[in-house]
Design a protein around this motif. Structure first.
Motif, PDB file in Angstrom:
ATOM      1  N   LEU A  61       0.754  -1.247  -0.204  1.00  0.00           N
ATOM      2  CA  LEU A  61       0.035  -0.037  -0.070  1.00  0.00           C
ATOM      3  C   LEU A  61       0.864   1.243   0.008  1.00  0.00           C
ATOM      4  N   GLU A  62       2.000   1.127   0.475  1.00  0.00           N
ATOM      5  CA  GLU A  62       2.811   2.266   0.636  1.00  0.00           C
ATOM      6  C   GLU A  62       4.526   1.778   0.088  1.00  0.00           C
TER       7      GLU A  62
ATOM      8  N   ILE B  36      -9.108  -4.602  -2.589  1.00  0.00           N
ATOM      9  CA  ILE B  36      -8.620  -4.829  -3.786  1.00  0.00           C
ATOM     10  C   ILE B  36      -9.567  -5.742  -4.521  1.00  0.00           C
ATOM     11  N   HIS B  37      -9.567  -5.234  -5.912  1.00  0.00           N
ATOM     12  CA  HIS B  37     -10.895  -6.254  -6.695  1.00  0.00           C
ATOM     13  C   HIS B  37     -10.301  -7.464  -6.883  1.00  0.00           C
ATOM     14  N   PRO B  38     -11.178  -8.344  -7.008  1.00  0.00           N
ATOM     15  CA  PRO B  38     -10.786  -9.836  -6.987  1.00  0.00           C
ATOM     16  C   PRO B  38     -10.008 -10.185  -8.466  1.00  0.00           C
TER      17      PRO B  38
ATOM     18  N   ALA C   4      -1.538  -8.729  -6.776  1.00  0.00           N
ATOM     19  CA  ALA C   4      -1.113  -8.073  -5.577  1.00  0.00           C
ATOM     20  C   ALA C   4      -0.346  -8.931  -4.933  1.00  0.00           C
ATOM     21  N   ALA C   5      -0.835 -10.166  -4.699  1.00  0.00           N
ATOM     22  CA  ALA C   5       0.064 -11.295  -3.893  1.00  0.00           C
ATOM     23  C   ALA C   5       1.287 -11.436  -4.681  1.00  0.00           C
TER      24      ALA C   5
ATOM     25  N   CYS D  33      -6.661 -17.414   1.029  1.00  0.00           N
ATOM     26  CA  CYS D  33      -6.461 -17.911  -0.460  1.00  0.00           C
ATOM     27  C   CYS D  33      -7.499 -17.269  -1.298  1.00  0.00           C
ATOM     28  N   ASP D  34      -8.034 -16.243  -1.100  1.00  0.00           N
ATOM     29  CA  ASP D  34      -8.941 -15.377  -2.004  1.00  0.00           C
ATOM     30  C   ASP D  34      -8.256 -15.038  -3.290  1.00  0.00           C
TER      31      ASP D  34
END
Length: 265
Positions: free
Chosen positions: A16-17, A53-55, A61-62, A105-106
């Protein structure tokens, strides 16, 4: 004394930063200088993708957090990457080990190839859910309180075969019991005692005893809501949960899972 902390959210803050300073930055609970000063031997770093964060962007992102781990934590800060017991045993005096974990685990949606990819990239501990439901299981705060789905059972079997820890913190109680049937390396990286503070994220005495019986580990978290019914927590509250787990036979099965950088305020 060697200190092992089983959970922090530094990588989320770095995501995020991007310009945050892990070496000695003032905006982090966990820094390299702080770990050295406290005598921490091993720190686990969670890949937690915020729900905002959008799916469609969560796996990316991961992967970004994996890159941040290797570039900022391992390469720039000089922590030693820990993937297995041999790596742990090879830590020299003064070295700080870093373990990569997945919290929820999304980000893999319904694709186990993504989970396999994260394992190949060095993830050695996986929690199936955050607080809510996904394609694998229900989280601790999901009203339905279901267990593992068919896909969830396949994922746990995959983790077991890979020798990867299955982390039941954040998981529903039904999911907890399902994992114990399928996996032989189950941990609760950051959970406390339900009998002291009846929060859905805390473990019942029966769950704690089962983890001990299965040679699992429990990390006491410093999140105030999980430590005390009061408005603020102190070290005595941490010791209270520690003592209780030991009273259930948990000596040698209990440690810390601070959740630093994931605690508000």
């Amino acid at each position: 004394m060697k200190i092992f902390d089983a959970h922090c959210d530094v990588l989320m803050k770095m995501l995020l930063e991007p310009n945050i300073n892990f070496i000695d930055g003032p905006h982090l609970h966990v820094t390299k200088s702080g770990l050295a000063k406290a005598g921490v031997s091993v720190q686990m770093f969670a890949i937690y993708v915020p729900e905002a964060i959008h799916p469609s962007m969560r796996f990316e992102a991961a992967l970004t957090m994996v890159e941040l781990f290797f570039e900022k934590i391992i390469k720039e800060a000089g922590l030693k990457f820990i993937r297995d017991k041999d790596d742990l045993k090879s830590l020299n005096k003064g070295e700080i080990g870093a373990i990569l974990a997945l919290e929820g685990c999304d980000c893999i949606e319904q694709d186990l190839l993504r989970l396999r990819t994260l394992l190949r990239l060095g993830v050695s501990s996986v929690g199936l859910t955050w607080n809510h439901a996904n394609a694998l299981a229900d989280g601790a705060l999901e009203e339905r309180q279901g267990g593992l789905t068919r896909l969830g059972k396949e994922a746990v079997t995959l983790l077991n075969g890979a020798g990867c820890w299955c982390d039941v913190s954040h998981l529903s109680e039904a999911g907890f019991w399902d994992c114990l049937k399928l996996h032989n390396k189950v941990i609760a990286s950051h959970s406390n005692c339900h009998s002291i503070v009846p929060h859905p994220r805390n473990l019942t005495d029966e769950q704690i005893k089962a983890l001990i019986h299965h040679d699992g580990q429990i990390g006491i978290t410093f999140v105030p809501d999980f430590l005390t019914k009061g408005t603020s927590a102190v070290i005595a509250d941490v010791i209270h949960h520690l003592d209780h787990i030991c009273s259930l036979g948990g000596k040698g099965h209990v440690g810390f899972g601070s959740d630093f950088d994931g605690i508000d305020g």
